[in-house]
Design an enzyme around this catalytic site. Structure first.
Site, PDB file in Angstrom:
ATOM      1  N   LYS A  39      58.127   3.575  24.319  1.00 18.48           N
ATOM      2  CA  LYS A  39      59.580   3.484  24.524  1.00 18.48           C
ATOM      3  C   LYS A  39      59.809   2.777  25.852  1.00 18.48           C
ATOM      4  O   LYS A  39      60.057   3.403  26.885  1.00 18.48           O
ATOM      5  CB  LYS A  39      60.202   4.877  24.498  1.00 18.48           C
ATOM      6  CG  LYS A  39      61.692   4.850  24.224  1.00 18.48           C
ATOM      7  CD  LYS A  39      62.171   6.182  23.711  1.00 18.48           C
ATOM      8  CE  LYS A  39      63.683   6.285  23.696  1.00 18.48           C
ATOM      9  NZ  LYS A  39      64.355   5.298  22.864  1.00 18.48           N
ATOM     10  N   ARG A  98      56.358  12.434  24.945  1.00 20.54           N
ATOM     11  CA  ARG A  98      56.424  11.035  24.495  1.00 20.54           C
ATOM     12  C   ARG A  98      56.566  10.102  25.697  1.00 20.54           C
ATOM     13  O   ARG A  98      56.014   9.001  25.709  1.00 20.54           O
ATOM     14  CB  ARG A  98      57.580  10.842  23.504  1.00 20.54           C
ATOM     15  CG  ARG A  98      57.571   9.445  22.868  1.00 20.54           C
ATOM     16  CD  ARG A  98      58.581   9.307  21.754  1.00 20.54           C
ATOM     17  NE  ARG A  98      59.960   9.408  22.234  1.00 20.54           N
ATOM     18  CZ  ARG A  98      61.030   9.371  21.446  1.00 20.54           C
ATOM     19  NH1 ARG A  98      60.878   9.235  20.135  1.00 20.54           N
ATOM     20  NH2 ARG A  98      62.245   9.462  21.942  1.00 20.54           N
TER      21      ARG A  98
HETATM   22  N1  PMP Z   1      62.784   3.792  17.207  1.00 21.95           N
HETATM   23  C1  PMP Z   1      63.237   3.191  18.337  1.00 21.95           C
HETATM   24  C2  PMP Z   1      62.783   1.801  18.646  1.00 21.95           C
HETATM   25  C3  PMP Z   1      64.117   3.874  19.201  1.00 21.95           C
HETATM   26  O1  PMP Z   1      64.561   3.279  20.317  1.00 21.95           O
HETATM   27  C4  PMP Z   1      64.541   5.195  18.857  1.00 21.95           C
HETATM   28  C5  PMP Z   1      65.500   5.924  19.770  1.00 21.95           C
HETATM   29  N2  PMP Z   1      64.779   6.630  20.755  1.00 21.95           N
HETATM   30  C6  PMP Z   1      64.054   5.770  17.673  1.00 21.95           C
HETATM   31  C7  PMP Z   1      63.170   5.047  16.888  1.00 21.95           C
HETATM   32  C8  PMP Z   1      64.446   7.191  17.284  1.00 21.95           C
HETATM   33  O2  PMP Z   1      63.815   8.123  18.104  1.00 21.95           O
HETATM   34  P1  PMP Z   1      64.406   9.584  18.381  1.00 21.95           P
HETATM   35  O3  PMP Z   1      64.612  10.223  17.063  1.00 21.95           O
HETATM   36  O4  PMP Z   1      63.370  10.251  19.196  1.00 21.95           O
HETATM   37  O5  PMP Z   1      65.712   9.389  19.102  1.00 21.95           O
END
Ligand code: PMP
Length: 288
Positions: A145, A53
């Protein structure tokens, strides 16, 4: 407690000595990306997925990645091993690096890896559920991200004022997409629904979809604000939160005001999945 050890731009240093030049595009313009993962009992969870990612985020903003996936993973492992936390939060950061005019990206991004003991939500949030708000803020490039969490910070500051733990992005046409640091799910009529686009593809979300698919019909679809308020159950997911039930939206009770049965079932199944990953045979001994 001793200071954590961070990796910054080629070196491992004590966290309080880890620095970046002020001219870095990440500092000057917010041009950079990161990913965030955790360990369970010292083993990074879904490391490959998080690193991929990270690469996807870099590609989408045209940020050069001069390291191989294997190199990034090795640096994560070494940072983790040097710190030795049982349950660590690990942040992989790639900054834009130097730029001659403080605008155009160059070819010298900087890589940093930080590890800290993870701080997870208090037990009562899982037992009683949490409140969330909605916000009209929007993320540009939601599948990236990026280091820019400006709207997120403003929205969460507002959310905290009314005792909510998270803010959910709400679009001009009244769709709800995801939280500032979490993905959003609802149960309706025994089906699990979650948005498919306009979101960060959460790694926890992916695990939840996998675990849920064996038990419930899963529908990837846009959700409206009305869908959220009228849901049988609501929950959010993230690396640090795992699955947290939501019982209030903008101060209004949702899902009967307590964690729903299907959500609790998924919380159990998620834990079982993690345990299986930790104990099961793995072709990659270091990662899950
Ligand atoms: N959406 C956003 C905008 C985030 O910052 C996060 C945290 N990384 C998530 C969703 C959840 O992602 P993950 O399950 O990979 O932590």
């Amino acid at each position: 407690m001793t200071s954590p050890v961070y990796y910054v731009d080629g070196r491992f240093v004590p966290a309080d000595q880890a620095t970046l030049p002020l001219g870095d595009l990440a500092i000057m313009r917010g041009y950079g990306i990161f990913d965030f993962l955790r360990t369970y009992r010292r083993v990074p969870f879904k490391l490959r997925e998080h690193v991929l990612r990270l690469y996807s985020s870099a590609e989408q903003i045209g940020l050069a990645m001069p390291w191989s996936v294997g190199e990034v993973e090795a640096i994560v492992h070494e940072t983790n091993d040097r710190n030795g936390y049982d349950d660590a939060a690990i942040r992989i950061v790639v900054t834009g690096g130097p730029s001659p005019d403080l605008m155009m990206p160059g070819q010298q991004p900087r890589l940093a890896v930080m590890a800290e003991p993870i701080s997870t939500p208090p037990e009562r949030q899982y037992a009683q559920g949490v409140g969330v708000t909605t916000t009209r803020m929007a993320r540009i490039l939601p599948t990236v991200k990026s280091l820019n969490y400006l709207g997120a910070i403003l929205a969460v500051v507002e959310a905290r004022k009314i005792g909510a733990v998270e803010a959910i992005y709400r679009t001009p046409d009244d769709h709800v997409t995801e939280g500032t640091r979490s993905n959003l799910f609802i149960f309706r009529g025994g089906k699990l629904l979650t948005p498919e686009s306009g979101i960060l593809p959460g790694i926890t979300r992916q695990v939840v979809l996998e675990v849920a698919a064996r038990e419930y019909p899963v529908v990837l679809t846009d959700l409206t604000y009305a869908d959220l308020l009228g849901a049988d159950e609501v929950f959010i997911t993230s690396t640090t939160k795992e699955i947290v039930p939501v019982v209030k939206v903008d101060g209004q009770v949702v899902g009967g005001g307590r964690p729903g049965e299907c959500t609790q079932d998924l919380m159990e199944r998620f834990k079982a999945y993690v345990d299986r990953c930790l104990t099961g045979p793995s072709h990659r001994p270091h990662s899950l």
